[in-house]
Design an enzyme around this catalytic site. Structure first.
Site, PDB file in Angstrom:
ATOM      1  N   ARG A   1       0.826  -1.226   0.073  1.00 45.35           N
ATOM      2  CA  ARG A   1      -0.179  -0.159   0.185  1.00 45.35           C
ATOM      3  C   ARG A   1       0.970   1.234   0.032  1.00 45.35           C
ATOM      4  O   ARG A   1       0.386   2.342  -0.670  1.00 45.35           O
ATOM      5  CB  ARG A   1      -0.908  -0.009   1.256  1.00 45.35           C
ATOM      6  CG  ARG A   1      -2.144  -0.998   0.822  1.00 45.35           C
ATOM      7  CD  ARG A   1      -3.013  -0.935   2.076  1.00 45.35           C
ATOM      8  NE  ARG A   1      -4.150  -1.860   1.907  1.00 45.35           N
ATOM      9  CZ  ARG A   1      -4.922  -2.434   2.880  1.00 45.35           C
ATOM     10  NH1 ARG A   1      -4.488  -2.203   4.133  1.00 45.35           N
ATOM     11  NH2 ARG A   1      -5.866  -3.046   2.498  1.00 45.35           N
TER      12      ARG A   1
ATOM     13  N   GLY B   1     -11.179  -8.889  -3.182  1.00 43.03           N
ATOM     14  CA  GLY B   1     -10.791  -9.704  -2.128  1.00 43.03           C
ATOM     15  C   GLY B   1     -10.101 -10.867  -2.678  1.00 43.03           C
ATOM     16  O   GLY B   1      -8.853 -10.974  -3.063  1.00 43.03           O
TER      17      GLY B   1
ATOM     18  N   LYS C   1     -20.810 -17.405  -1.772  1.00 35.79           N
ATOM     19  CA  LYS C   1     -22.205 -16.974  -1.291  1.00 35.79           C
ATOM     20  C   LYS C   1     -22.738 -16.314  -2.394  1.00 35.79           C
ATOM     21  O   LYS C   1     -22.352 -15.165  -2.564  1.00 35.79           O
ATOM     22  CB  LYS C   1     -22.328 -16.379  -0.193  1.00 35.79           C
ATOM     23  CG  LYS C   1     -22.104 -17.207   1.211  1.00 35.79           C
ATOM     24  CD  LYS C   1     -22.206 -16.673   2.689  1.00 35.79           C
ATOM     25  CE  LYS C   1     -22.068 -17.457   3.850  1.00 35.79           C
ATOM     26  NZ  LYS C   1     -22.158 -16.628   5.051  1.00 35.79           N
TER      27      LYS C   1
ATOM     28  N   GLY D   1     -13.402  -3.817  -0.518  1.00 39.44           N
ATOM     29  CA  GLY D   1     -14.711  -3.312  -0.201  1.00 39.44           C
ATOM     30  C   GLY D   1     -15.153  -1.925  -1.318  1.00 39.44           C
ATOM     31  O   GLY D   1     -16.186  -2.107  -1.835  1.00 39.44           O
TER      32      GLY D   1
HETATM   33  P1  AMP Z   1     -16.004 -14.579  -1.540  1.00 40.98           P
HETATM   34  O1  AMP Z   1     -15.148 -13.901  -0.295  1.00 40.98           O
HETATM   35  O2  AMP Z   1     -17.395 -14.605  -1.354  1.00 40.98           O
HETATM   36  O3  AMP Z   1     -15.302 -14.127  -2.662  1.00 40.98           O
HETATM   37  O4  AMP Z   1     -15.672 -16.213  -1.356  1.00 40.98           O
HETATM   38  C1  AMP Z   1     -14.428 -16.710  -1.322  1.00 40.98           C
HETATM   39  C2  AMP Z   1     -14.282 -18.006  -0.622  1.00 40.98           C
HETATM   40  O5  AMP Z   1     -15.069 -18.819  -1.570  1.00 40.98           O
HETATM   41  C3  AMP Z   1     -13.164 -18.724  -0.524  1.00 40.98           C
HETATM   42  O6  AMP Z   1     -12.618 -18.727   0.656  1.00 40.98           O
HETATM   43  C4  AMP Z   1     -13.386 -19.932  -1.316  1.00 40.98           C
HETATM   44  O7  AMP Z   1     -12.676 -21.006  -0.493  1.00 40.98           O
HETATM   45  C5  AMP Z   1     -14.724 -20.045  -1.257  1.00 40.98           C
HETATM   46  N1  AMP Z   1     -15.212 -21.105  -1.762  1.00 40.98           N
HETATM   47  C6  AMP Z   1     -15.107 -21.078  -3.452  1.00 40.98           C
HETATM   48  N2  AMP Z   1     -15.647 -22.263  -3.952  1.00 40.98           N
HETATM   49  C7  AMP Z   1     -16.161 -23.061  -2.879  1.00 40.98           C
HETATM   50  C8  AMP Z   1     -16.693 -24.033  -2.856  1.00 40.98           C
HETATM   51  N3  AMP Z   1     -17.202 -25.165  -4.048  1.00 40.98           N
HETATM   52  N4  AMP Z   1     -17.237 -24.767  -1.661  1.00 40.98           N
HETATM   53  C9  AMP Z   1     -17.031 -23.798  -0.601  1.00 40.98           C
HETATM   54  N5  AMP Z   1     -16.307 -22.696  -0.678  1.00 40.98           N
HETATM   55  C10 AMP Z   1     -16.065 -22.283  -1.812  1.00 40.98           C
END
Ligand code: AMP
Length: 415
Positions: free
Chosen positions: A36, A373, A217, A396
């Protein structure tokens, strides 16, 4: 009026620059990652080269008042090294008048952590017995914030915001201060790069445009997916969120990640995509495992035929081949979120492959933006950061931009 620093004459001017020096420190107060700080150096050097003086302001951590651990004095040495000139320090950002007055052109003064004052964020601190008390305390902080901003503004002739990481916050130094510089406010190079990269995807893209949205999610990505429908031709959806779509369509997903309360929403997303003419490519064949660990047994199966006790962990080679075809035919690509559990090596292959495909697409002339992220962590970890067009520095802030929100830090300069 929108201004960039290349159009501004800094000769004889004191510039107050909001940077994001919120770097990680170890117990010995040593910087463990100076990314940074390095990101802000081109802007800071430019002001000095053009004959100006620098007053640098930032936050560090989340202090609840004056806290030694969060003092910006810990990072002065590194700033000095990277800038190549001596750096002075004001140990109270509200009492720097004398040091500012003594500052000569070509000199640099760093102000102590802005968040030592509650006025920076404009939020009251401490516990409150009732909502009324909290409201009253907030009113006091908001009132005091005016003087806080005024003091910072009084130090300088012009204002530069180069802190993209906090551009989604309407804080004193990231947004409110800009109004004191109606004709002398501008974006630094880092902000300029981020803004132009986002615009190149959302506002003036070369088609076809493809977004890859992965991650855990649906609920945390819904804002992005819906906003992107207005900009993209294709949407690739991978990662854990896919299983909510598949279950909603009646598929068998074993014990894969699923948000049961989001199933209706998932079906609505697919309907909306169809209405908007966006082609959606969900992962089809996936790598499944009987345990959430590196030495689990694995198999490949259709995402709608996952046996009980097994869970989807990564995109299978046939899915990646389907996505590769879409991506290699795209002129603009945005990637947000891993397509598998990339933290576990056995299930990082899909995410790794996406990074490789993006590097190839970039070489072929596509504009590729990695934002938000975990996908940023993934390309960096895999050594592909320099092989794509742009990797965003703001988690963010990037997510909110992709959701179509106008960031206060950007709006304050554009106004
Ligand atoms: P996000 O912060 O929403 O971008 O989510 C990232 C997270 O999603 C990472 O920690 C990944 O390990 C998780 N992730 C990706 N694919 C899967 C999956 N098939 N099952 C569980 N977690 C997952």
């Amino acid at each position: 009026m929108q201004q960039f620093i290349d159009n501004y004459d800094f000769a004889g001017k004191k510039a107050i620059v909001r940077v994001d020096f919120n770097v990680p420190l170890n117990e010995k107060m040593e910087i463990t990652d100076d990314t940074r700080i390095r990101a802000a150096i081109p802007t800071l050097k430019k002001v000095l080269e053009k004959g100006g003086a620098l007053i640098i302001m930032s936050h560090l951590g989340r202090p609840k008042g004056v806290t030694e651990k969060f003092s910006l004095k810990h990072i002065l040495g590194r700033v000095q090294e990277l800038l190549g000139v001596p750096v002075k320090f004001a140990d109270d950002c509200q009492k720097a008048d004398e040091q500012v007055a003594a500052l000569k052109m070509g000199e640099v003064l760093v102000l102590e952590n802005l968040r030592f004052y509650a006025e920076e964020e404009g939020k009251p601190r401490g516990e409150f017995a009732t909502d009324e008390e909290k409201k009253a305390a907030k009113a006091v902080v908001k009132e005091n914030q005016k003087e806080f901003v005024k003091k910072l503004a009084s130090y300088a002739d012009c204002y530069i915001n180069d802190a993209f990481g906090t551009a989604h916050r309407a804080h004193a130094s990231t947004a409110l201060i800009a109004e004191y510089f109606p004709n002398d406010k501008m974006f630094g190079y880092l902000m300029e790069g981020e803004i132009k990269a986002i615009d190149r995807v959302l506002k003036t893209p070369e088609h076809p445009v493809t977004a890859i949205v992965g991650g855990a999610k649906v609920s945390s990505k819904i804002g992005i997916i819906e906003n992107l429908f207005d900009a993209v031709d294709n949407m690739i959806i991978g990662g854990g969120m896919v299983y909510t779509f598949i279950k909603a369509q009646g598929g068998k997903i074993g014990r894969s990640l699923c948000e049961d309360d989001q199933q209706e929403l998932a079906l609505n997303i697919l309907k909306k995509a169809e209405e908007k003419g966006v082609k959606v490519y969900l992962s089809r064949e996936v790598v499944i495992a009987d345990d959430f660990s590196n030495d689990a047994n694995t198999k490949i199966c259709l995402n709608s035929e996952i046996p009980d006790g097994w869970e989807g962990m990564d995109a299978a080679p046939s899915t990646l081949a389907m996505w590769e075809e879409v991506l290699m035919n795209s002129k603009t690509i945005l990637w947000n979120g891993p397509v598998g559990v990339f933290e576990i090596p056995a299930f990082a292959k899909g995410t790794n492959r996406i990074a490789e495909i993006l590097a190839k697409a970039t070489e072929n002339g596509a504009f590729t933006l990695v934002g938000g992220g975990d996908s940023v962590a993934a390309v960096t970890q895999m050594g592909f950061a320099k092989k794509v067009s742009y990797v965003s520095t703001g988690g963010g802030a990037m997510l909110e931009s992709l959701e179509g929100k106008e960031l206060p830090g950007i709006a304050a300069i554009r106004k």
